[in-house]
Design an enzyme around this catalytic site. Structure first.
Site, PDB file in Angstrom:
ATOM      1  N   LEU A 209       6.329  16.955 -43.945  1.00  0.00           N
ATOM      2  CA  LEU A 209       6.083  15.806 -43.065  1.00  0.00           C
ATOM      3  C   LEU A 209       5.083  16.120 -41.955  1.00  0.00           C
ATOM      4  O   LEU A 209       4.294  15.264 -41.548  1.00  0.00           O
ATOM      5  CB  LEU A 209       7.402  15.309 -42.466  1.00  0.00           C
ATOM      6  CG  LEU A 209       8.266  14.462 -43.415  1.00  0.00           C
ATOM      7  CD1 LEU A 209       9.552  14.037 -42.742  1.00  0.00           C
ATOM      8  CD2 LEU A 209       7.501  13.226 -43.910  1.00  0.00           C
ATOM      9  N   CYS A 210       5.096  17.395 -41.483  1.00  0.00           N
ATOM     10  CA  CYS A 210       4.177  17.715 -40.393  1.00  0.00           C
ATOM     11  C   CYS A 210       2.717  17.661 -40.863  1.00  0.00           C
ATOM     12  O   CYS A 210       1.828  17.302 -40.103  1.00  0.00           O
ATOM     13  CB  CYS A 210       4.523  19.062 -39.770  1.00  0.00           C
ATOM     14  SG  CYS A 210       4.398  20.425 -40.920  1.00  0.00           S
ATOM     15  N   THR A 211       2.492  18.010 -42.133  1.00  0.00           N
ATOM     16  CA  THR A 211       1.133  17.887 -42.672  1.00  0.00           C
ATOM     17  C   THR A 211       0.707  16.415 -42.663  1.00  0.00           C
ATOM     18  O   THR A 211      -0.402  16.070 -42.244  1.00  0.00           O
ATOM     19  CB  THR A 211       1.065  18.425 -44.116  1.00  0.00           C
ATOM     20  OG1 THR A 211       1.347  19.816 -44.088  1.00  0.00           O
ATOM     21  CG2 THR A 211      -0.300  18.192 -44.742  1.00  0.00           C
ATOM     22  N   GLU A 214       0.394  15.380 -38.855  1.00  0.00           N
ATOM     23  CA  GLU A 214      -0.531  16.048 -37.934  1.00  0.00           C
ATOM     24  C   GLU A 214      -1.841  16.533 -38.546  1.00  0.00           C
ATOM     25  O   GLU A 214      -2.888  16.422 -37.929  1.00  0.00           O
ATOM     26  CB  GLU A 214       0.183  17.237 -37.277  1.00  0.00           C
ATOM     27  CG  GLU A 214       1.228  16.787 -36.260  1.00  0.00           C
ATOM     28  CD  GLU A 214       2.285  17.849 -36.044  1.00  0.00           C
ATOM     29  OE1 GLU A 214       1.996  19.043 -36.279  1.00  0.00           O
ATOM     30  OE2 GLU A 214       3.402  17.479 -35.654  1.00  0.00           O
TER      31      GLU A 214
END
Lengths: 448, 537
Positions: A209-211, A214
């Site tokens: 999810l961070c990829t 962000e």
């Protein structure tokens, strides 16, 4: 010439079934009796009426089988028409199983195909025991895993932990992706079951999810951001429906905006659909090849008219043509096809406590458990009427419910798996009551 | 009519608009529409080929109802070609379907020019003599030919065309074209803007592995006389060097760099199969050369000159842990180099065209670009005439396939007979022997229930004499297999036909779309235990 003899519809198949051979299975007895038995007595279930299922029904009907059933929960879509040859444009929206069965019956006279338009989990376990062999034409690991666990649950072991032949429910499984495919035979207890070789089907890699949030880099990242993050932000509470074109269009345009913001190329509507729906490319030829291999193996398993595949065939047409047969081996400790997980209990343990125990059992982690013992429902989660009927058993000791049998097999169904990735399954448990065994050490399979 | 793009969505994801357009332009001829032919064509009609012509002179018999889905009760006595054609048309109204009620063998004898109107001919259930004749006709007219045959539990598929060239071979696993072992100046310059010895944890974790590896490779080369790691020990030290740059153990980009370090060690320059293509005599181009070979000739020049031993850069990079900005900029650096390489290639192609007296603009920009991008993955397939294979098969190969290695007779393993490894080769010999048998006895071995035992010994004699003719005097085919072949009695089983037809149609798609690599050699389907084999004869 044979002009004087009236021709038979089974002209070609008769050569294989009526003539003796040397390269055949140990049970093969050539003759009209075998052909008639296949026709009249053998019951085959086809799971899935899609790319493989359509081919399988036709192939099995032409392999002498007359009693076929097919189960599929899907309706026909336009994108099926490039390969699912039993469907026409006018059939779009109709249940696949029903149309497929009808079309094959129209063209192959004498064949009877019963269709089931429902989920595989909707059928009672006993439904699956009614068939001599189950042929799988699926595109999901979860569905394969479920059917595998059901078929393996019928398997019984003798006191020496050898599988009892009459309890083996053979399965033939096929799968394709683009120019590649596989066909395999699963004889529970004899050859590896789906779960023994689950590593052959690595789970799909999800983007962190961070990829997505962000550091998006690819078009797929932008699409998944719109699909998994932006949708929920913008539509409080409304679930995303991948089959709703408006929803898909919304995800697409959001993905385009995000891609533009970051200077990432390549977001198209087609890719958006592919990523969101996890579309596996599929073509007619590969489905035809794999289904034919599966149907032929089905005929061989049932009739012994030739050697069988041992036990896994892969086909790859991407670079030239490569076929390979691999003999995989069983996982002796397999939870699904092994003799069953050993559960040792005090004789006083109630059914309720037993069910709670399965939830915490490190090998099982089962929730929403239903319990059956020798075909009798001890507790059922659903439907409500059965739940109500069996609820009173919860407070009774399991030992009593099992007729004071000191050790025996108990079947449970429920959902297994870690975290939020639970899936339906069926498990076989070897229940032993402490202090009771040895007094009357009965043969487990004795009264089955 | 539904939007055709929607209908073909699942295959467009494989061969794209261009592949689909090629299919829709193709005109296909099918000879004999028994189950093998019908099933082959079914898979192609569903996929949307342009037109089909079904050639079969027979009438539907009751026996056909047991193995062919394209005929039904009402068709008995009617033209088989017509019934099959009608059913196929039902599957896809975008396909132009027609039939010719004629015997294929007769067409081959009397009207060879008939075949030159097609893109591709699918010849099913032909016996050896007709195969050889048709092959000569198609080779002469430069028509792609594919043979498919089902016989009991065995089958055969064979492509025949002088030359088939592929630009978009789309291999599953192919090393990314990253040039980590040979960076061009702009890539080096790009990496120079990034400092690996950063103290900023966010930067440290978001430096893409391409940058890490290029910089560490440079550092290594500076201390090793300009060389990259080559020995196992050096490779280990190189990985240790990568590891030493990590600050914390959870830096995904550095883990990726370790895993991708082999890309630094891999040899520079082009691979063996591409080398073979650029060494081909076809690269000496003249006005009759195909576009493909003109572009290969240009590629050869490129590699020898601007490329410095390398092909034009492909221009794409795989996804990797990185900040968006660095990744996008890195992508642009690769694309810019690919574009520059393409422009050089284009110039070379145009010059070559001019030199051989062709219009310099006769190969489109898009085609040259596509060629440049796929230069590392080119493929050339050539097929012997079937007559050559039949008369003089590659001796060493045939011997290899037929040799028993101790499996001459069936082995008893746990009292279950295990098939010998040479079964597919044995089936190949026996199918050819069956065709010879048919010439002599006017029927296939044990086609009818009479004379079963006689036919077994007749087939054996025929097989022995065939092996003699092929120069394989020492080889034999097992009694069990001869018996098995007689048991089949030339039956055309539906499932075997569906398999063989499936294989044939998949190859046809590869040939027409000019994508992926078609099979080489002769494919023998072994339906006994599914140990099929490709014989390179």
């Amino acid at each position: 010439m044979a002009d004087s003899i009236p021709q038979s519809r089974s002209r070609d198949l008769d050569k294989l079934l009526l003539r003796p051979g040397n390269l055949v299975g140990p049970t093969f007895e050539a003759g009209a009796q075998l052909r008639d038995d296949i026709k009249e007595c053998v019951r085959v279930l086809v799971i899935g009426a899609g790319g493989l299922g359509c081919e399988l029904l036709k192939d099995l009907a032409f392999s002498g089988f007359r009693n076929l059933e097919v189960i599929d929960m899907d309706r026909i879509e336009v994108t099926n028409l490039n390969r699912q040859f039993l469907f026409r444009l006018g059939d779009v929206g109709k249940p696949k199983a029903e149309v497929a069965a009808k079309r094959v019956m129209e063209r192959v006279s004498g064949v009877d195909i019963k269709s089931h338009f429902c989920r595989i989990e909707d059928k009672p376990i006993s439904f699956y025991n009614d068939f001599h062999i189950i042929v799988l034409g699926l595109d999901s690991i979860e569905a394969r895993s479920y059917i595998n666990s059901v078929a393996c649950s019928f398997l019984e072991y003798d006191s020496d932990d050898n599988p009892q032949e009459e309890s083996i429910k053979p399965m033939v499984d096929g799968g394709t992706e683009g120019f590649k495919g596989h066909a395999r035979i699963i004889m529970p207890g004899v050859t590896p079951c789906f779960e023994c070789t689950i590593w052959l089907f690595p789970p799909q890699v999800k983007f962190p999810l961070c990829t997505l949030a962000e550091t998006p880099r690819t078009a797929a990242h932008c699409i998944e951001y719109a699909h998994l993050i932006k949708w929920d932000e913008a539509h409080s509470g409304k679930t995303f429906d991948p089959d709703d074109p408006e929803h898909m269009q919304w995800v697409y345009s959001e993905a385009v905006k995000r891609a533009e913001l970051f200077g990432i190329p390549g977001v198209t509507y087609s890719l958006t659909q592919g990523v969101v729906k996890n579309i596996i490319p599929a073509i007619a030829s590969t489905n035809a090849i794999i289904s034919a291999a599966c149907a032929l193996e089905t005929l061989k398993v049932v009739s012994g008219c030739s050697k069988t595949l041992t036990n896994y065939l892969t086909y790859n047409g991407v670079e030239g043509l490569h076929t390979k047969v691999t003999e995989f081996v069983r996982d002796k400790d397999c939870l699904v096809c092994g003799p069953g997980v050993l559960i040792e209990l005090e004789a006083s343990v109630t059914l309720k406590k037993f069910i709670d125990l399965l939830e915490d059992h490190p090998k099982l982690l089962l929730i929403r458990v239903s319990v059956t013992y020798r075909g009798k429902n001890l507790y059922m989660q659903a439907p409500p009427i059965l739940e109500e009927m069996t609820r009173s058993n919860l407070d009774l000791p399991l030992f009593e419910l099992m007729g004071k049998t000191p050790r025996d097999i108990v079947h449970v169904t429920g959902a297994a798996g870690k975290g939020d990735k639970k899936q339906s399954c069926s498990r076989k448990l070897r229940v032993v009551f402490k202090g009771m065994v040895g007094v009357t050490d009965m043969d487990m399979a004795g009264g089955a | 009519m539904a939007e055709p793009k929607v209908k073909y969505d699942r295959q467009l994801r494989i061969w794209g608009e261009q592949g689909q357009a090629a299919l829709e332009k193709a005109s296909i001829c099918l000879l004999n529409c028994g189950p093998t032919g019908s099933e082959t064509l079914k898979n192609l009609v569903l996929g949307g080929v342009g037109s089909i012509t079904v050639v079969d002179g027979s009438k539907v018999e009751v026996g056909d109802l047991g193995n062919n889905f394209m005929v039904d009760e009402s068709s008995v006595g009617e033209s088989k070609a017509k019934c099959v054609c009608t059913f196929l048309q039902e599957l896809n109204d975008a396909v132009k379907a027609k039939f010719i009620e004629d015997c294929p063998e007769e067409l081959i004898e009397t009207n060879p020019s008939f075949f030159s109107q097609f893109t591709l001919v699918i010849a099913t259930q032909l016996v050896e003599d007709s195969m050889v004749k048709l092959d000569r006709i198609c080779r002469e007219a430069n028509i792609i030919l594919i043979f498919a045959r089902s016989y009991g539990l065995m089958g055969l598929v064979r492509i025949s065309v002088k030359e088939h060239t592929v630009i978009e071979s789309k291999p599953d696993h192919f090393l990314d074209d990253l040039r980590l072992n040979n960076p061009w100046p702009e890539l080096t310059r790009f990496t120079e803007t990034i400092d690996l010895n950063t103290t900023d944890a966010v930067v440290q974790k978001h430096t893409p592995y391409i940058v890490i590896l290029v910089k560490i490779a440079e550092e290594w080369a500076n201390t090793h006389g300009g060389n990259l790691p080559s020995t196992r020990e050096e490779k280990r030290q190189f990985k240790d060097l990568i590891k030493s740059k990590m600050i914390t153990a959870d830096e995904e980009n550095y883990k990726e760099a370790m895993e991708a370090s082999y890309k630094v060690f891999s040899p520079r320059g082009i691979g063996v199969s591409l080398q073979k293509i650029i060494d081909d005599s076809c690269t000496e181009v003249d006005s009759s050369s195909s576009d493909f070979w003109v572009m290969v000739a240009a590629l050869k020049e490129f590699i020898a000159n601007e490329g410095g031993g390398e092909t034009p850069l492909e221009g794409s990079i795989p996804d990797m842990t990185s900040s968006t900005e660095l990744y996008v900029n890195l992508q642009k650096t690769y694309q810019a180099k690919a574009e520059a390489d393409f422009l050089v290639m284009e110039q070379r192609v145009r010059n070559l065209l001019k030199k051989i007296g062709r219009d310099p603009a006769s190969i489109s920009k898009a085609n040259i670009k596509n060629f440049s991008k796929n230069a590392r993955k080119l493929a050339v397939c050539r097929y012997r005439l079937i007559e050559e294979e039949f008369n003089s098969p590659v001796q060493s190969e045939l011997q290899k396939y037929l040799t028993d290695e101790g499996h001459g007779t069936l082995q008893e393993a746990n009292s279950v007979k295990v098939l010998p490894e040479n079964t597919a080769a044995g089936l190949y010999i026996l199918l050819r022997a069956a065709d010879r048998f048919a010439v002599n006895y006017n029927k296939f071995p044990s086609e009818f229930d009479s004379e079963m035992d006689e036919d077994i010994s007749r087939l054996k004699t025929t097989a022995v004499s065939l092996l003699n003719d092929l120069g394989c005097n020492s080889s034999t085919v097992s009694e069990d297999l001869i018996n098995e072949m007689c048991r089949y009695g030339a039956s055309e089983l539906h499932v075997v036909s569906a398999f063989v037809g499936g294989v044939a149609s998949q190859e046809v798609i590869k040939l027409i779309t000019r994508q992926f690599i078609p099979m080489s050699g002769t494919f023998i389907f072994n339906g006994i235990d599914n140990n099929s084999q490709l014989l390179l004869l």
